[in-house]
Scaffold this motif. Sequence first.
Motif, short mmCIF file in Angstrom:
data_model
loop_
_atom_site.label_atom_id
_atom_site.label_comp_id
_atom_site.label_asym_id
_atom_site.label_seq_id
_atom_site.Cartn_x
_atom_site.Cartn_y
_atom_site.Cartn_z
N THR A 148 5.25 6.24 6.92
CA THR A 148 3.99 6.97 6.91
C THR A 148 4.05 8.32 6.21
N SER A 149 5.26 8.89 6.10
CA SER A 149 5.37 10.22 5.51
C SER A 149 6.69 10.35 4.77
N ILE A 176 0.84 -1.19 0.00
CA ILE A 176 0.00 0.00 0.00
C ILE A 176 0.87 1.25 0.00
N GLN A 177 0.52 2.22 -0.83
CA GLN A 177 1.24 3.49 -0.87
C GLN A 177 0.54 4.46 0.09
N MET A 178 1.30 4.95 1.07
CA MET A 178 0.73 5.67 2.21
C MET A 178 0.70 7.19 2.04
N HIS A 179 1.69 7.75 1.32
CA HIS A 179 1.88 9.20 1.33
C HIS A 179 2.65 9.59 0.08
N SER A 239 20.49 17.49 -2.74
CA SER A 239 19.03 17.29 -2.67
C SER A 239 18.73 16.15 -1.70
N LEU A 240 17.80 16.41 -0.78
CA LEU A 240 17.51 15.46 0.29
C LEU A 240 16.03 15.13 0.35
N VAL A 241 15.76 13.91 0.85
CA VAL A 241 14.40 13.44 1.12
C VAL A 241 14.36 12.99 2.57
N ALA A 242 13.27 13.29 3.26
CA ALA A 242 13.10 12.83 4.64
C ALA A 242 11.89 11.91 4.73
N THR A 243 12.00 10.91 5.58
CA THR A 243 10.90 9.96 5.78
C THR A 243 10.71 9.73 7.27
N THR A 244 9.51 9.32 7.63
CA THR A 244 9.23 8.93 9.00
C THR A 244 8.35 7.70 9.00
N SER A 263 5.60 3.57 1.53
CA SER A 263 4.91 2.28 1.53
C SER A 263 4.68 1.76 2.95
N ASN A 264 3.58 1.04 3.12
CA ASN A 264 3.42 0.35 4.40
C ASN A 264 4.24 -0.94 4.38
#
Length: 343
Positions: free
Chosen positions: A258-259, A208-211, A271-276, A225-226
């Motif tokens: 989740t994000s 599942i794609q969450m965000h 260039s950066l990406v953040a996830t939680t 993804s979950n």
Amino acid sequence: MGKFQSKVKRNSSKYRADSHVEESAPVQTIQQYSRAHNDAVTYIAALKSDLCVSGGKDKAVVVSNWRTGAALKRFVGHEREVSKVACVFGSNRFFSASRDKTVLLWDLHCKAGSAQKFIGHHLIVTGLAVSPDCTKLVTGSRDNTLCKWDVETGQCLLKVAVSRNLVTHLCWVPGESYIVQTSEDKSTRVWDTRDLQVAHTFPLKQYIQMHCDVSEDGNYCVTSSNGFGGQGCEATLWDLRKTKDIVCEYKGHLQSTTSCIFLPKGMCDTSLVATTSHDCTVKVWERDTAGCVCSLFLDGSGPLASLAVCDNTSILCASFNSGIQSLQLDCSRGTSLRQVAKF
């Protein structure tokens, strides 16, 4: 078509990451302010350089000065928990979606109730996308529908249903008439908001794609993804100009991611990406190499729900157990992330 052609238990120990994977927050003084919400914070967004807006399971929408930890205004109007909040950065207006199937428009300087109410979905509203001029709103729900609204009148202009499209999030593409949408059917769709038709569907993921989020230049989107036990749990980078293949994947979380957000270029030279994630960690990645440059475990926070950026050094994180966490990103010597406050 332009570029588009080509229920969780609140037990933090359950989500603790292995020590060789995650870094715990170093011993330091963390400023504790009064909590903005008296229950889990479900979503957070940047409203202005010093203000954020958050929604929670307490049914409230709160505007806070994240620099001082002060809750400035509390907006109450939903009958059930708030699922999402959205706004155009720098404006005085913001939107909230809820399990009560409605979306409300609020004005920062209005003392009365909501400025507008949008009613048309039959299940929880899980997606909000606001046009850059704040005149159009697109909402998505677990009822498989997307609705396009006139913000001023509250009128539903278009409504479209896609079978099994249980919407999880919506995000507007800067400078375009398109939105990106994630779904429980494991797909990521690009919609043309002019006629509310699907312009492109990315290849299906396994989970599942969450965000989702879109880069400032409108060229890339990232989805999360979950998953469980490290299976799934990744974020995925897509190129909106070349829509056939995955660019790269960010793997390292142990529970559902989740994000996912793009960080402003002013934060670091790269260039950066953040996830939680539900594993209580915030991770920062190099966008193009998928290398994890830093990782912070927020002990006692419970599952983490959402991320927002308000300036070039600070990241805000919504959590189930510890309210809103204020984090500082330092790129002066390598890249590090530390917790400075919570409210």
